[in-house]
Write a protein that holds these residues in place. Structure first.
Motif, PDB file in Angstrom:
ATOM      1  N   UNK A 107      -1.439  15.489  -2.676  1.00 27.21           N
ATOM      2  CA  UNK A 107      -1.108  16.667  -1.595  1.00 27.21           C
ATOM      3  C   UNK A 107      -2.357  15.621  -1.365  1.00 27.21           C
ATOM      4  N   UNK A 108      -3.545  15.036  -1.560  1.00 23.75           N
ATOM      5  CA  UNK A 108      -4.319  14.625  -0.917  1.00 23.75           C
ATOM      6  C   UNK A 108      -3.593  13.209  -0.292  1.00 23.75           C
ATOM      7  N   UNK A 109      -2.349  11.883  -1.112  1.00 29.44           N
ATOM      8  CA  UNK A 109      -2.388  10.883  -0.703  1.00 29.44           C
ATOM      9  C   UNK A 109      -1.501  11.941   0.994  1.00 29.44           C
ATOM     10  N   UNK A 110      -1.073  12.687   0.823  1.00 26.03           N
ATOM     11  CA  UNK A 110       0.436  13.025   1.238  1.00 26.03           C
ATOM     12  C   UNK A 110      -0.539  13.292   2.763  1.00 26.03           C
ATOM     13  N   UNK A 111      -1.931  13.773   2.554  1.00 24.16           N
ATOM     14  CA  UNK A 111      -2.057  14.383   3.680  1.00 24.16           C
ATOM     15  C   UNK A 111      -3.486  13.495   4.336  1.00 24.16           C
ATOM     16  N   UNK A 112      -3.274  12.616   3.621  1.00 23.59           N
ATOM     17  CA  UNK A 112      -4.335  11.120   4.837  1.00 23.59           C
ATOM     18  C   UNK A 112      -3.780  10.689   5.448  1.00 23.59           C
ATOM     19  N   UNK A 113      -2.641  10.470   6.274  1.00 22.11           N
ATOM     20  CA  UNK A 113      -2.095   9.661   7.596  1.00 22.11           C
ATOM     21  C   UNK A 113      -2.979   9.992   8.381  1.00 22.11           C
ATOM     22  N   UNK A 168      -3.756  -0.886 -10.261  1.00 17.03           N
ATOM     23  CA  UNK A 168      -2.671  -0.834 -11.764  1.00 17.03           C
ATOM     24  C   UNK A 168      -1.218  -0.770 -11.017  1.00 17.03           C
ATOM     25  N   UNK A 169      -1.408  -0.878  -9.062  1.00 21.83           N
ATOM     26  CA  UNK A 169      -0.148  -0.446  -8.705  1.00 21.83           C
ATOM     27  C   UNK A 169       0.484   0.057  -9.212  1.00 21.83           C
ATOM     28  N   UNK A 170      -0.091   1.487  -9.079  1.00 20.64           N
ATOM     29  CA  UNK A 170       0.224   2.644  -8.530  1.00 20.64           C
ATOM     30  C   UNK A 170       0.563   3.278  -7.132  1.00 20.64           C
ATOM     31  N   UNK A 171       0.167   2.673  -6.038  1.00 16.60           N
ATOM     32  CA  UNK A 171      -0.108   2.807  -5.005  1.00 16.60           C
ATOM     33  C   UNK A 171      -0.613   1.664  -4.412  1.00 16.60           C
ATOM     34  N   UNK A 172       0.010   1.344  -3.189  1.00 12.06           N
ATOM     35  CA  UNK A 172      -0.188   0.274  -2.059  1.00 12.06           C
ATOM     36  C   UNK A 172      -1.360   0.232  -1.486  1.00 12.06           C
ATOM     37  N   UNK A 173      -1.614   1.221  -1.426  1.00 14.43           N
ATOM     38  CA  UNK A 173      -2.463   2.018   0.230  1.00 14.43           C
ATOM     39  C   UNK A 173      -3.180   2.921  -0.255  1.00 14.43           C
ATOM     40  N   UNK A 174      -4.611   2.986  -0.168  1.00  9.28           N
ATOM     41  CA  UNK A 174      -5.405   4.045  -1.050  1.00  9.28           C
ATOM     42  C   UNK A 174      -6.063   4.822   0.426  1.00  9.28           C
ATOM     43  N   UNK A 175      -5.749   7.063   0.414  1.00  4.93           N
ATOM     44  CA  UNK A 175      -6.071   7.229   1.625  1.00  4.93           C
ATOM     45  C   UNK A 175      -7.164   7.347   2.462  1.00  4.93           C
ATOM     46  N   UNK A 176      -8.426   6.385   1.940  1.00  2.00           N
ATOM     47  CA  UNK A 176      -8.969   6.455   2.512  1.00  2.00           C
ATOM     48  C   UNK A 176      -8.391   5.078   3.637  1.00  2.00           C
ATOM     49  N   UNK A 177      -7.149   4.027   3.735  1.00  2.00           N
ATOM     50  CA  UNK A 177      -6.925   3.006   4.168  1.00  2.00           C
ATOM     51  C   UNK A 177      -5.824   3.375   5.243  1.00  2.00           C
ATOM     52  N   UNK A 178      -5.446   4.799   4.517  1.00  2.00           N
ATOM     53  CA  UNK A 178      -4.439   5.606   5.851  1.00  2.00           C
ATOM     54  C   UNK A 178      -5.162   6.430   6.771  1.00  2.00           C
ATOM     55  N   UNK A 179      -6.076   6.758   6.563  1.00  2.00           N
ATOM     56  CA  UNK A 179      -7.263   7.318   7.660  1.00  2.00           C
ATOM     57  C   UNK A 179      -7.217   6.327   8.738  1.00  2.00           C
TER      58      UNK A 179
END
Length: 138
Positions: free
Chosen positions: A83-89, A127-138
């Motif tokens: 949820x946190x990731x999906x709300x980040x952009x 670990x390559x599980x994501x390509x960007x963090x939520x912080x980078x999307x904000x």
């Protein structure tokens, strides 16, 4: 605009992230839906509305296993991370959290307030599980 199964912690291609950023510049807001890839990311048997099994989709199960390992390491609830990731952009103004169990509604609402530690996101990225963090999307 509503997105389903296309902007998740598992699926977030650069082209889509650029498109969403462009939508935001034009004042178009996004409702992000199906943040769990049809429930698979949080233990379900379906991925993007189709049943999956380890023999036919080993990479999905490997990803989920590694994701859950990192969640345990940092004591992060997998659903809350999704949820946190999906709300980040920035353009994402709302999420649609669907459930077939009414007793999960309060849990879903509470999940909107949680925030995983930065080290959790950094580990997923390393670990390559994501390509960007939520912080980078904000």
């Amino acid at each position: 605009m509503m997105l389903a199964d296309s902007l998740t912690i598992y699926t977030h291609p650069g082209e889509l992230l650029s498109f969403i950023a462009e939508l935001d510049k034009n004042g178009v807001y996004v409702i992000n839906s199906a943040l769990f890839n049809s429930g698979f990311l949080v233990g379900g048997a379906y991925f993007d509305y189709r049943p999956v099994d380890p023999s036919g989709s080993p990479e999905l199960f490997r990803w989920r296993e590694n994701f859950n390992r990192v969640c345990r390491q940092y004591a992060v609830n997998p659903a809350e991370a999704c949820i946190e990731f999906g709300l980040a952009p920035k353009a994402v103004r709302s999420v649609a959290l669907n459930t077939t169990r009414p007793e999960r509604i309060a849990e879903n609402v509470a999940s909107l307030e949680s925030q995983a530690p930065r080290a959790f996101w950094d580990t997923l990225l390393e670990q390559g599980l994501i390509s960007v963090t939520p912080e980078q999307l904000r």
